[in-house]
Design an enzyme around this catalytic site. Sequence first.
Site, PDB file in Angstrom:
ATOM      1  N   HIS A  99       0.852  -1.192   0.000  1.00 45.85           N
ATOM      2  CA  HIS A  99       0.000   0.000   0.000  1.00 45.85           C
ATOM      3  C   HIS A  99       0.883   1.234   0.000  1.00 45.85           C
ATOM      4  CE1 HIS A  99       0.678  -1.358   4.118  1.00 45.85           C
ATOM      5  NE2 HIS A  99       0.703  -0.083   4.479  1.00 45.85           N
ATOM      6  N   HIS A 101       0.982   5.027   1.116  1.00 50.26           N
ATOM      7  CA  HIS A 101       0.363   6.073   1.938  1.00 50.26           C
ATOM      8  C   HIS A 101       0.443   7.400   1.178  1.00 50.26           C
ATOM      9  CE1 HIS A 101       0.433   3.969   5.961  1.00 50.26           C
ATOM     10  NE2 HIS A 101       1.391   3.280   5.366  1.00 50.26           N
TER      11      HIS A 101
HETATM   12  P1  5GP Z   1       1.675   0.274   7.461  1.00 51.02           P
HETATM   13  O1  5GP Z   1       2.003   0.504   8.903  1.00 51.02           O
HETATM   14  O2  5GP Z   1       1.597  -1.218   7.140  1.00 51.02           O
HETATM   15  O3  5GP Z   1       2.561   1.008   6.487  1.00 51.02           O
HETATM   16  O4  5GP Z   1       0.249   0.901   7.232  1.00 51.02           O
HETATM   17  C1  5GP Z   1      -0.926   0.233   7.487  1.00 51.02           C
HETATM   18  C2  5GP Z   1      -2.002   1.299   7.550  1.00 51.02           C
HETATM   19  O5  5GP Z   1      -3.259   0.669   7.465  1.00 51.02           O
HETATM   20  C3  5GP Z   1      -1.992   2.094   8.862  1.00 51.02           C
HETATM   21  O6  5GP Z   1      -1.855   3.477   8.579  1.00 51.02           O
HETATM   22  C4  5GP Z   1      -3.318   1.748   9.511  1.00 51.02           C
HETATM   23  O7  5GP Z   1      -3.903   2.831  10.185  1.00 51.02           O
HETATM   24  C5  5GP Z   1      -4.166   1.296   8.323  1.00 51.02           C
HETATM   25  N1  5GP Z   1      -5.172   0.305   8.656  1.00 51.02           N
HETATM   26  C6  5GP Z   1      -5.005  -0.793   9.432  1.00 51.02           C
HETATM   27  N2  5GP Z   1      -6.144  -1.495   9.509  1.00 51.02           N
HETATM   28  C7  5GP Z   1      -7.058  -0.818   8.755  1.00 51.02           C
HETATM   29  C8  5GP Z   1      -8.426  -1.053   8.433  1.00 51.02           C
HETATM   30  O8  5GP Z   1      -9.068  -2.029   8.865  1.00 51.02           O
HETATM   31  N3  5GP Z   1      -9.038  -0.144   7.629  1.00 51.02           N
HETATM   32  C9  5GP Z   1      -8.370   0.943   7.123  1.00 51.02           C
HETATM   33  N4  5GP Z   1      -9.078   1.780   6.337  1.00 51.02           N
HETATM   34  N5  5GP Z   1      -7.081   1.195   7.404  1.00 51.02           N
HETATM   35  C10 5GP Z   1      -6.431   0.323   8.200  1.00 51.02           C
END
Ligand code: 5GP
Length: 113
Positions: A99, A101
């Site tokens: 993903h 951001h």
């Molecule tokens: P990472 O830390 O893997 O780069 O980012 C994961 C992102 O996914 C985080 O910013 C977190 O807030 C978001 N996230 C985690 N679970 C969910 C969810 O169930 N729904 C949505 N919309 N975002 C999520």
Amino acid sequence: MSCLFCQIAAHERPATIVHEDEQLVVIEDIRPQAPMHVLVIPKRHIATVNDLAAGDQELVGEMVRRAAAVAAARGYADRGYRTIFNCNREAGQTVFHLHLHVLGGRHLGWPPG
Ligand code: 5GP
Ligand code: ZN
């Protein structure tokens, strides 16, 4: 299917979807870290940036261009915004489905924490 973002991409789990096409879904982050915080997610499961293959060039390009399009649509093109791929533990990746951001709407410090 246990992957959170695979479930969101398949509409099997609720999310605020701001864009969807054949390859991508863009959702509002559930814990926004800035006034704009969306995630550009490929529908196909890819765990991390490390797992991208030569054939994924177009997909990655679509992700980056979609991030720019969402930022522009929200008025952040000139002000500025940030795009981030977190990869693995030390970068803080928590969801192991690729993903991008996209954050904007406040001054974003550098270097990041
Ligand atoms: P990472 O830390 O893997 O780069 O980012 C994961 C992102 O996914 C985080 O910013 C977190 O807030 C978001 N996230 C985690 N679970 C969910 C969810 O169930 N729904 C949505 N919309 N975002 C999520
Ligand atoms: Zn997945």
